[in-house]
Design a protein around this motif. Structure first.
Motif, PDB file in Angstrom:
ATOM      1  N   ARG A  92       0.834  -1.216   0.000  1.00  0.00           N
ATOM      2  CA  ARG A  92       0.000   0.000   0.000  1.00  0.00           C
ATOM      3  C   ARG A  92       0.860   1.254   0.000  1.00  0.00           C
ATOM      4  N   LEU A 110      -4.652  -0.504  -5.008  1.00  0.00           N
ATOM      5  CA  LEU A 110      -4.645   0.068  -3.660  1.00  0.00           C
ATOM      6  C   LEU A 110      -5.981  -0.182  -2.969  1.00  0.00           C
ATOM      7  N   GLU A 111      -7.074  -0.001  -3.696  1.00  0.00           N
ATOM      8  CA  GLU A 111      -8.399  -0.248  -3.128  1.00  0.00           C
ATOM      9  C   GLU A 111      -8.578  -1.726  -2.781  1.00  0.00           C
ATOM     10  N   ALA A 112      -8.076  -2.614  -3.617  1.00  0.00           N
ATOM     11  CA  ALA A 112      -8.184  -4.046  -3.350  1.00  0.00           C
ATOM     12  C   ALA A 112      -7.413  -4.426  -2.088  1.00  0.00           C
ATOM     13  N   LYS A 120      -4.692   2.658  -8.530  1.00  0.00           N
ATOM     14  CA  LYS A 120      -5.757   2.988  -7.563  1.00  0.00           C
ATOM     15  C   LYS A 120      -6.596   1.751  -7.270  1.00  0.00           C
ATOM     16  N   LYS A 121      -6.879   0.946  -8.301  1.00  0.00           N
ATOM     17  CA  LYS A 121      -7.648  -0.294  -8.088  1.00  0.00           C
ATOM     18  C   LYS A 121      -6.869  -1.269  -7.215  1.00  0.00           C
ATOM     19  N   GLN A 180       0.889   4.018  -2.955  1.00  0.00           N
ATOM     20  CA  GLN A 180       0.526   5.399  -2.634  1.00  0.00           C
ATOM     21  C   GLN A 180       1.625   6.366  -3.064  1.00  0.00           C
ATOM     22  N   SER A 240      -6.733  -2.375   0.408  1.00  0.00           N
ATOM     23  CA  SER A 240      -7.423  -1.758   1.547  1.00  0.00           C
ATOM     24  C   SER A 240      -8.679  -2.549   1.897  1.00  0.00           C
ATOM     25  N   ALA A 241      -9.351  -3.077   0.877  1.00  0.00           N
ATOM     26  CA  ALA A 241     -10.569  -3.844   1.100  1.00  0.00           C
ATOM     27  C   ALA A 241     -10.292  -5.183   1.772  1.00  0.00           C
TER      28      ALA A 241
END
Length: 108
Positions: free
Chosen positions: A78, A101-103, A98-99, A82, A105-106
């Protein structure tokens, strides 16, 4: 690299790096070859070397994030993603990063 002989490519990029040890591109390329060869720990070390030589080399952070993600090291992945987005927010790869990173974080 084109022949998918990644270990040989890593050896060639390493030779180039030793000729010009201040070139972050060569260090990043060695790391990428090791990444493609599945030698993720070696890849991480080379990406970190590239970043230490050129802290603004965005692609090295992207590659480092990918290597950490494959190693299931989510927090450093992450951080690397970032940092990539901080340096290259409008790059072609930014939406994919971004995807990623979102994955990550999820998954927490």
């Amino acid at each position: 690299m084109k022949a998918k002989n990644y270990e040989a490519a890593a050896a060639k990029f390493t030779e180039a790096f030793h000729i010009d040890p201040n070139d972050a591109m060569f260090a990043n390329n060695v790391g990428f070859a090791w990444y493609r060869a599945g030698k993720l720990q070696e890849a991480v070390l080379w990406f970190q070397q590239a970043i230490s030589l050129d802290p603004r080399r965005a692609v090295a952070y992207l590659n480092l994030g990918d290597a950490y993600a494959k190693l299931s090291k989510e927090a450093p992945a992450r951080d690397a993603y970032q940092k990539y987005l901080d340096l290259a927010p409008n790059s072609k790869a930014a939406p994919d990063v971004k995807k990623k990173l979102e994955a990550l974080s999820a998954s927490h």
